[in-house]
Design an enzyme around this catalytic site. Structure first.
Site, PDB file in Angstrom:
ATOM      1  N   MET A  30       2.195  24.225   3.045  1.00 25.59           N
ATOM      2  CA  MET A  30       1.852  23.017   3.797  1.00 25.59           C
ATOM      3  C   MET A  30       2.676  21.839   3.264  1.00 25.59           C
ATOM      4  SD  MET A  30      -2.085  23.329   4.894  1.00 25.59           S
ATOM      5  CE  MET A  30      -2.851  22.802   3.389  1.00 25.59           C
ATOM      6  N   GLY A  31       3.793  22.146   2.598  1.00 22.59           N
ATOM      7  CA  GLY A  31       4.660  21.087   2.099  1.00 22.59           C
ATOM      8  C   GLY A  31       4.113  20.462   0.835  1.00 22.59           C
ATOM      9  N   LEU A  33       5.835  20.020  -1.805  1.00 24.09           N
ATOM     10  CA  LEU A  33       6.233  21.137  -2.678  1.00 24.09           C
ATOM     11  C   LEU A  33       6.239  20.743  -4.147  1.00 24.09           C
ATOM     12  CD1 LEU A  33       9.236  22.484  -0.552  1.00 24.09           C
ATOM     13  CD2 LEU A  33       6.839  23.204  -0.490  1.00 24.09           C
ATOM     14  N   GLY A  36       5.067  25.247  -8.346  1.00 26.58           N
ATOM     15  CA  GLY A  36       4.313  26.433  -7.952  1.00 26.58           C
ATOM     16  C   GLY A  36       4.875  27.035  -6.671  1.00 26.58           C
ATOM     17  N   HIS A  37       5.117  26.176  -5.651  1.00 25.53           N
ATOM     18  CA  HIS A  37       5.681  26.685  -4.390  1.00 25.53           C
ATOM     19  C   HIS A  37       7.069  27.261  -4.614  1.00 25.53           C
ATOM     20  CE1 HIS A  37       3.048  23.366  -2.670  1.00 25.53           C
ATOM     21  NE2 HIS A  37       2.633  24.432  -2.020  1.00 25.53           N
ATOM     22  N   GLN A 150      -1.276  33.077  -6.559  1.00 26.44           N
ATOM     23  CA  GLN A 150      -2.596  33.563  -6.994  1.00 26.44           C
ATOM     24  C   GLN A 150      -3.612  32.429  -7.111  1.00 26.44           C
ATOM     25  OE1 GLN A 150      -2.786  35.930 -10.691  1.00 26.44           O
ATOM     26  NE2 GLN A 150      -4.827  35.031 -10.970  1.00 26.44           N
ATOM     27  N   SER A 187      -1.201  22.039  -8.018  1.00 28.50           N
ATOM     28  CA  SER A 187      -1.756  21.944  -6.670  1.00 28.50           C
ATOM     29  C   SER A 187      -1.347  20.607  -6.078  1.00 28.50           C
ATOM     30  CB  SER A 187      -3.288  22.009  -6.757  1.00 28.50           C
ATOM     31  OG  SER A 187      -3.854  21.546  -5.546  1.00 28.50           O
ATOM     32  N   SER A 188      -1.102  20.598  -4.777  1.00 23.82           N
ATOM     33  CA  SER A 188      -0.758  19.325  -4.124  1.00 23.82           C
ATOM     34  C   SER A 188      -1.927  18.350  -4.262  1.00 23.82           C
ATOM     35  CB  SER A 188      -0.448  19.560  -2.650  1.00 23.82           C
ATOM     36  OG  SER A 188       0.542  20.558  -2.535  1.00 23.82           O
TER      37      SER A 188
END
Ligand code: PAF
Length: 281
Positions: A30-31, A33, A36-37, A150, A187-188
């Site tokens: 979902m962008g 970034l 992690g992404h 994960q 996390s975003s």
């Protein structure tokens, strides 16, 4: 790096890549970034043996309930484009909501049972939104390999089940959680935390370390492990536990003992921000 916004063009690009015997690795996001992404791209190339990487950037309205943070979900398209390009992404698929959902859409994909436990209790329509959009994305991108982190373990197990049940052809790889130096899972949504909340948010990963130590010392009883984790987290006054649970990775049903294929997962609120973390044994 190519940017494609139209589902039809994305599908045509993928079909042409497959005709050229390219192995497409897909990372849906979902962008907003972060490392992690970007690590998921490396996993698609190394573990998934892909020579072509496609990433989607789409904030999916269907997975947010009306009281959730869809409008305020962080968006940084120009920066995401640069980060994706620097990470070696070949194609970014960036559709609009109108491209993905026609006004009279009537079709949803729902994985029963697995979607109504754990995060599905506080977010009853969330996983239906996720599986609907991921099914569409897989149909459009047609990848041989798809990589999820994960951190969203429940999401990953649900999508694996959907892929199996719908006889989709992609292989689902679950990539390890990438953490900040102090252990907080990336996390975003970490961007929403105040300094005080950010300081205390490390209790999620630390409580999982408490669980690991107990298990390594021979403790198997879920209730005892969960109580120790709860006590650990509750020392942090800004943390409000949504759930902590020990479940089987196939069924996502609670298990009284920590055995193989066990997921210990938790969701904790800091103000309105809900953070999740887990370990798989
Ligand atoms: O994990 C996410 O970012 C989203 O749930 C996903 C898989 C991209 C679907 O919108």
């Amino acid at each position: 790096m190519i940017v494609i916004t139209s589902p039809g063009e994305m599908n045509a690009w993928s079909q042409s890549a497959r005709r050229r015997e390219k192995r497409i690795g897909f990372v849906p996001t979902m962008g907003c970034l972060h490392r992690g992404h970007l690590s998921l791209i490396d996993v698609a190339r190394s573990h998934g043996k892909c020579d072509t990487a496609v990433m989607s950037v789409f904030v999916n309205p269907l997975q947010f309930a009306p009281n959730e943070d869809f409008d305020k979900y962080p968006r940084q398209w120009e920066l995401d484009k640069k980060l994706a390009e620097d990470a070696g992404v070949d194609v970014v698929f960036h559709p609009s909501s109108e491209d993905m959902y026609s006004a009279n859409a009537k079709t949803f994909v729902e994985v029963a049972d697995l979607s109504s436990v754990m995060c599905g209790i506080t977010r009853p329509t969330h996983f239906r939104g996720v599986t609907t959009v991921v099914a569409k994305l897989l149909h459009i991108v047609s990848p041989q390999v798809t990589v999820f982190g994960q951190k969203d373990a429940q999401q990953c197990f649900i999508i694996r089940r959907m892929v199996q049940d719908l006889m989709m052809e992609t292989e689902i790889i679950m990539a390890p959680i990438i953490r900040e130096i102090d252990g907080l899972a990336m996390s975003s949504r970490n961007a929403y935390l105040s300094a005080g909340e950010r300081g205390q948010a490390v209790c999620l990963s630390q409580s999982l370390e408490v669980a690991k130590k107990m298990i390594n010392a021979g403790e198997k009883r879920s209730a005892v492990i969960l109580e120790a984790m709860r006590t650990y987290i509750q020392r942090n006054p800004l943390a409000k536990i949504d759930y902590i649970t020990v479940v089987n990775t196939e069924t996502l049903q609670e298990t009284p003992e920590v055995l193989q294929n066990t997921l210990i997962a938790l969701a904790v609120y800091f103000g309105k921000t809900r953070l999740i973390d887990n370990i798989i044994l």
